[in-house]
Design a protein around this motif. Structure first.
Motif, PDB file in Angstrom:
ATOM      1  N   GLN A 156      23.316 -20.963  72.207  1.00  0.00           N
ATOM      2  CA  GLN A 156      24.331 -21.957  71.843  1.00  0.00           C
ATOM      3  C   GLN A 156      24.562 -22.978  72.957  1.00  0.00           C
ATOM      4  N   PHE A 157      24.123 -22.634  74.191  1.00  0.00           N
ATOM      5  CA  PHE A 157      24.293 -23.563  75.312  1.00  0.00           C
ATOM      6  C   PHE A 157      22.975 -24.201  75.731  1.00  0.00           C
ATOM      7  N   GLY A 158      21.879 -23.789  75.087  1.00  0.00           N
ATOM      8  CA  GLY A 158      20.559 -24.289  75.460  1.00  0.00           C
ATOM      9  C   GLY A 158      19.819 -23.257  76.291  1.00  0.00           C
ATOM     10  N   ALA A 159      18.526 -23.121  76.024  1.00  0.00           N
ATOM     11  CA  ALA A 159      17.745 -22.068  76.653  1.00  0.00           C
ATOM     12  C   ALA A 159      17.668 -22.204  78.168  1.00  0.00           C
ATOM     13  N   ASN A 160      17.854 -23.416  78.681  1.00  0.00           N
ATOM     14  CA  ASN A 160      17.778 -23.601  80.131  1.00  0.00           C
ATOM     15  C   ASN A 160      19.154 -23.745  80.767  1.00  0.00           C
ATOM     16  N   ALA A 161      20.176 -23.263  80.076  1.00  0.00           N
ATOM     17  CA  ALA A 161      21.535 -23.355  80.611  1.00  0.00           C
ATOM     18  C   ALA A 161      21.707 -22.481  81.844  1.00  0.00           C
ATOM     19  N   TYR A 162      21.106 -21.318  81.863  1.00  0.00           N
ATOM     20  CA  TYR A 162      21.171 -20.404  83.006  1.00  0.00           C
ATOM     21  C   TYR A 162      20.070 -19.371  82.866  1.00  0.00           C
ATOM     22  N   SER A 163      19.842 -18.627  83.909  1.00  0.00           N
ATOM     23  CA  SER A 163      18.822 -17.581  83.906  1.00  0.00           C
ATOM     24  C   SER A 163      19.456 -16.230  83.590  1.00  0.00           C
ATOM     25  N   LEU A 164      18.619 -15.304  83.118  1.00  0.00           N
ATOM     26  CA  LEU A 164      19.055 -13.939  82.835  1.00  0.00           C
ATOM     27  C   LEU A 164      18.255 -12.970  83.693  1.00  0.00           C
ATOM     28  N   CYS A 165      18.922 -11.956  84.170  1.00  0.00           N
ATOM     29  CA  CYS A 165      18.245 -10.934  84.973  1.00  0.00           C
ATOM     30  C   CYS A 165      18.817  -9.574  84.610  1.00  0.00           C
ATOM     31  N   ALA A 181      12.687 -12.134  71.298  1.00  0.00           N
ATOM     32  CA  ALA A 181      13.956 -12.792  71.609  1.00  0.00           C
ATOM     33  C   ALA A 181      13.685 -14.102  72.346  1.00  0.00           C
ATOM     34  N   PRO A 182      14.648 -14.993  72.398  1.00  0.00           N
ATOM     35  CA  PRO A 182      14.450 -16.283  73.082  1.00  0.00           C
ATOM     36  C   PRO A 182      14.578 -16.166  74.604  1.00  0.00           C
ATOM     37  N   THR A 183      13.847 -15.237  75.181  1.00  0.00           N
ATOM     38  CA  THR A 183      13.803 -15.135  76.640  1.00  0.00           C
ATOM     39  C   THR A 183      12.885 -16.231  77.190  1.00  0.00           C
ATOM     40  N   GLN A 184      13.017 -16.489  78.479  1.00  0.00           N
ATOM     41  CA  GLN A 184      12.302 -17.609  79.082  1.00  0.00           C
ATOM     42  C   GLN A 184      11.600 -17.195  80.371  1.00  0.00           C
ATOM     43  N   ASP A 185      10.785 -18.113  80.888  1.00  0.00           N
ATOM     44  CA  ASP A 185      10.042 -17.853  82.111  1.00  0.00           C
ATOM     45  C   ASP A 185      10.968 -17.740  83.320  1.00  0.00           C
ATOM     46  N   TRP A 186      12.200 -18.204  83.210  1.00  0.00           N
ATOM     47  CA  TRP A 186      13.166 -18.112  84.304  1.00  0.00           C
ATOM     48  C   TRP A 186      14.100 -16.907  84.143  1.00  0.00           C
ATOM     49  N   ASP A 187      13.687 -15.958  83.319  1.00  0.00           N
ATOM     50  CA  ASP A 187      14.403 -14.693  83.167  1.00  0.00           C
ATOM     51  C   ASP A 187      13.579 -13.569  83.802  1.00  0.00           C
ATOM     52  N   ALA A 188      14.227 -12.447  84.099  1.00  0.00           N
ATOM     53  CA  ALA A 188      13.516 -11.349  84.754  1.00  0.00           C
ATOM     54  C   ALA A 188      14.142 -10.001  84.399  1.00  0.00           C
ATOM     55  N   LEU A 189      13.292  -8.982  84.390  1.00  0.00           N
ATOM     56  CA  LEU A 189      13.722  -7.587  84.345  1.00  0.00           C
ATOM     57  C   LEU A 189      13.254  -6.942  85.645  1.00  0.00           C
ATOM     58  N   ILE A 190      14.188  -6.523  86.465  1.00  0.00           N
ATOM     59  CA  ILE A 190      13.836  -5.879  87.725  1.00  0.00           C
ATOM     60  C   ILE A 190      13.427  -4.436  87.446  1.00  0.00           C
ATOM     61  N   CYS A 191      12.280  -4.042  87.979  1.00  0.00           N
ATOM     62  CA  CYS A 191      11.806  -2.664  87.865  1.00  0.00           C
ATOM     63  C   CYS A 191      11.981  -1.987  89.222  1.00  0.00           C
ATOM     64  N   LEU A 202      14.516 -17.740  90.357  1.00  0.00           N
ATOM     65  CA  LEU A 202      14.693 -17.960  88.922  1.00  0.00           C
ATOM     66  C   LEU A 202      15.405 -19.285  88.664  1.00  0.00           C
ATOM     67  N   SER A 203      16.406 -19.577  89.478  1.00  0.00           N
ATOM     68  CA  SER A 203      17.138 -20.842  89.306  1.00  0.00           C
ATOM     69  C   SER A 203      16.231 -22.043  89.553  1.00  0.00           C
ATOM     70  N   ALA A 204      15.345 -21.919  90.545  1.00  0.00           N
ATOM     71  CA  ALA A 204      14.436 -23.020  90.855  1.00  0.00           C
ATOM     72  C   ALA A 204      13.440 -23.236  89.721  1.00  0.00           C
ATOM     73  N   ILE A 205      12.943 -22.149  89.141  1.00  0.00           N
ATOM     74  CA  ILE A 205      12.009 -22.256  88.013  1.00  0.00           C
ATOM     75  C   ILE A 205      12.703 -22.909  86.827  1.00  0.00           C
ATOM     76  N   ARG A 206      13.938 -22.480  86.583  1.00  0.00           N
ATOM     77  CA  ARG A 206      14.688 -23.037  85.459  1.00  0.00           C
ATOM     78  C   ARG A 206      14.962 -24.520  85.672  1.00  0.00           C
ATOM     79  N   ALA A 207      15.334 -24.868  86.873  1.00  0.00           N
ATOM     80  CA  ALA A 207      15.663 -26.266  87.159  1.00  0.00           C
ATOM     81  C   ALA A 207      14.444 -27.178  87.028  1.00  0.00           C
ATOM     82  N   ALA A 208      13.256 -26.624  87.275  1.00  0.00           N
ATOM     83  CA  ALA A 208      12.032 -27.437  87.219  1.00  0.00           C
ATOM     84  C   ALA A 208      11.433 -27.485  85.824  1.00  0.00           C
ATOM     85  N   SER A 209      12.041 -26.772  84.901  1.00  0.00           N
ATOM     86  CA  SER A 209      11.437 -26.650  83.583  1.00  0.00           C
ATOM     87  C   SER A 209      11.925 -27.730  82.629  1.00  0.00           C
ATOM     88  N   THR A 210      11.780 -28.555  82.128  1.00  0.00           N
ATOM     89  CA  THR A 210      12.274 -29.306  80.955  1.00  0.00           C
ATOM     90  C   THR A 210      11.840 -28.408  79.722  1.00  0.00           C
TER      91      THR A 210
END
Length: 543
Positions: free
Chosen positions: A97-106, A127-137, A422-430
């Motif tokens: 609802q805020f746009g896929a590049n509004a923030y990153s998920l971890c 799901a609408p996950t993105q390249d600026w999201d992560a799952l820490i193992c 993650l924030s840098a990747i998101r910021a560089a993504s259009t």
């Protein structure tokens, strides 16, 4: 804003006891509040949770609770929203609802053996996950399970839809941390704890600390057998202390009966984690630590790290994230593990999927045929028990590693580096999909999905050789805890026949053993069980 915390509250068990995930989450948040670089932490609260619970965690470590401020989803612009479990799917849809590049998920994966976690991680693919999201193992082994799961589900989806499904989020490996200062060795506590144990100064005290469950954590037979042989190998008393809590409580009888049956020379004692005689635990009074996890529920293992922080040399199983804890030969020893090869656990997955087995029975079924090398365990324990200098040097190396690698002071900056990245990747993504014969790819054959946990799998021309006497076999069969999933093994008559085959000459090849019976998966599980119990030994077909 760098990171905001999505807090889901406690995962309290039906009986009211605190679950391991709650302890891990609280420890992580404590480390973040103490060593994180932010002046304040925005807190996104899930339904059923409370801001006060987070603030109480901060206050317990002397951190100003005012640093924790509630925020809503609309206030997360530019942040990384960090959740302490793998449930990113709902958050990803909420972000739309805020746009896929509004923030990153971890998120953070604690364990990968449960159906709910498998489904949550699988659903990341659609799901609408993105390249600026992560799952820490927390370990390479857990990342391996996640990648195997995504590959299986992706192949199914691609065959069904024709679409390509790539890795949906990043999978960085960052271990869990501890507060190493809590485990500082103390000569005074050592004297007091050993006196309370009744252990003389020349005794070797082997500590096994944690949840005491042979079906869901680790089976004690390798420890008991190794300790008994070590007591015969060294000219000093050997005391084994199992410290922790029994889960379920009914397992206490099994542990005590089995320890009594197999411990003629080693002294075995059980100490509850709430025992008033040991308010500081037993780290100071021990000479070495042992933990031989053989269960797919395990993912990382904090107790070996805590033991190293207490300057104890460790003996661990070469299993899942445990193997990341040490460099064998430096801080301690790692005993090899082995499980049946891929494909022989489909029945376990099917029973779990259909509900015939509950989660605990699924775990127990996989553990039933997973073994830890008893000979290697004995050699490691004997080496440490007989060499004071080795114990001291490995203990010192372990303490240094715990402080340099696993202290929250070291771990939290790695989290923050990831969030910044993650924030840098998101910021560089259009057609038909290979599912290994399973009803659902989120319910994997444990011997396929968790293949990377073990040192190796056995099969084909590997040979099984009987090493135990008939009396030893009878003793094994007499203990209920050793037959905890007997319904998954060959029937008693067939089991006896299988043992007889392994006594012939140089034993029996796995292929020949399977050919001698009609039910190959049941034979493979039975062979794994014979190895687990020390009835047989495995000889590699390459030898």
């Amino acid at each position: 804003m760098s990171v905001a915390i999505n807090f889901a509250g406690a995962h309290t068990a039906p009986g009211g006891e605190k679950r391991g995930i709650d302890v891990a989450v609280e420890s992580l948040l404590t480390g973040l509040f103490r060593f994180g670089g932010q002046d304040s932490y925005p807190i996104s609260i899930d339904t059923g949770a409370s801001l006060e619970a987070v603030r109480e965690i901060a206050q317990r470590v002397g951190v100003d609770a005012a640093r924790c401020q509630a925020v809503g989803p609309a206030d997360l612009d530019g942040a990384t929203l960090f959740r302490q479990d793998p449930d990113l799917v709902r958050l990803a849809w909420m972000r739309q609802q805020f746009g896929a590049n509004a923030y990153s998920l971890c998120g953070l994966v604690h364990t990968m053996s449960g159906a709910q976690t498998m489904s949550l991680v699988s659903d990341c693919l659609t799901a609408p996950t993105q390249d600026w999201d992560a799952l820490i193992c927390p370990s390479n082994a857990i990342r391996d399970v996640v990648e195997r799961l995504w590959t299986s589900v992706s192949e199914y989806l691609a065959a069904r839809t024709g679409a390509r499904f790539d890795c949906p989020v990043r999978l960085p490996v960052i271990p869990l941390g501890i507060d190493t200062d809590k485990f500082q060795p103390s000569p005074e506590r050592r004297v007091a704890q050993r006196q309370a144990l009744g252990a003389p100064e020349d005794a070797i005290v082997v500590l096994c600390h944690g949840r005491l469950s042979y079906a869901f954590k680790q089976h004690p037979m390798p420890i008991l057998l190794a300790a008994e042989q070590t007591a015969l190998n060294v000219d000093r008393p050997v005391h084994v202390v199992f410290s922790g809590y029994f889960h379920p409580a009914s397992f206490e009888v099994d542990f005590r009966e089995t320890a009594a049956a197999f411990s003629d020379h080693a002294h075995v004692r059980f100490v509850g984690n709430d025992d008033p005689d040991f308010p500081d635990g037993l780290w100071a009074g021990a000479d070495m630590f042992i933990s031989l996890s053989d269960n797919i529920q395990e993912s990382f293992g904090l107790t070996p790290i805590e033991a190293m922080a207490a300057e104890l040399p460790v003996i661990i199983s070469d299993w899942d994230g445990y193997r990341d804890a040490i460099t064998p030969g430096q801080e301690g020893f790692a005993a090899p593990t082995v499980m049946p090869g891929p494909g022989f656990g489909r029945e376990l997955a099917e029973r779990y999927f259909t509900g015939e087995d509950v989660y605990g029975e699924y775990l127990a079924g996989a553990s039933l045929s997973t073994s830890v090398d008893i000979k290697a365990t004995t050699e490691a324990m004997t080496a440490l028990a007989s060499n004071d200098d080795l114990r001291r040097s490995m203990g010192a190396a372990g303490m240094a590693r715990a402080r340099d690698v696993y202290d929250w002071r070291r771990i939290i900056p790695r989290y923050e580096e990831l969030w910044t990245e993650l924030s840098a990747i998101r910021a560089a993504s259009t057609g038909a999909v290979p599912t290994d014969g399973l009803s659902h790819p989120s319910y994997p054959d444990p011997f396929t999905g968790f293949q990377g946990f073990a040192s190796a799998s056995f099969g084909g021309e590997d040979r099984i050789v009987a090493v135990a006497s008939h009396d030893h076999v009878k003793s094994i069969l007499a203990q209920r805890m050793n037959m905890f999933r007997a319904d998954l093994l060959l029937d008693p008559a067939s089991l006896v026949r299988l043992i007889q085959l392994s006594r012939r000459g140089d034993g029996v090849s796995v292929a020949a053993a399977v050919a001698a019976f009609e039910d190959a998966p049941r034979v493979m599980r039975s062979l794994g069980w014979l190895l687990k119990m020390g009835v047989c030994a495995l000889v590699s077909g390459q030898d």
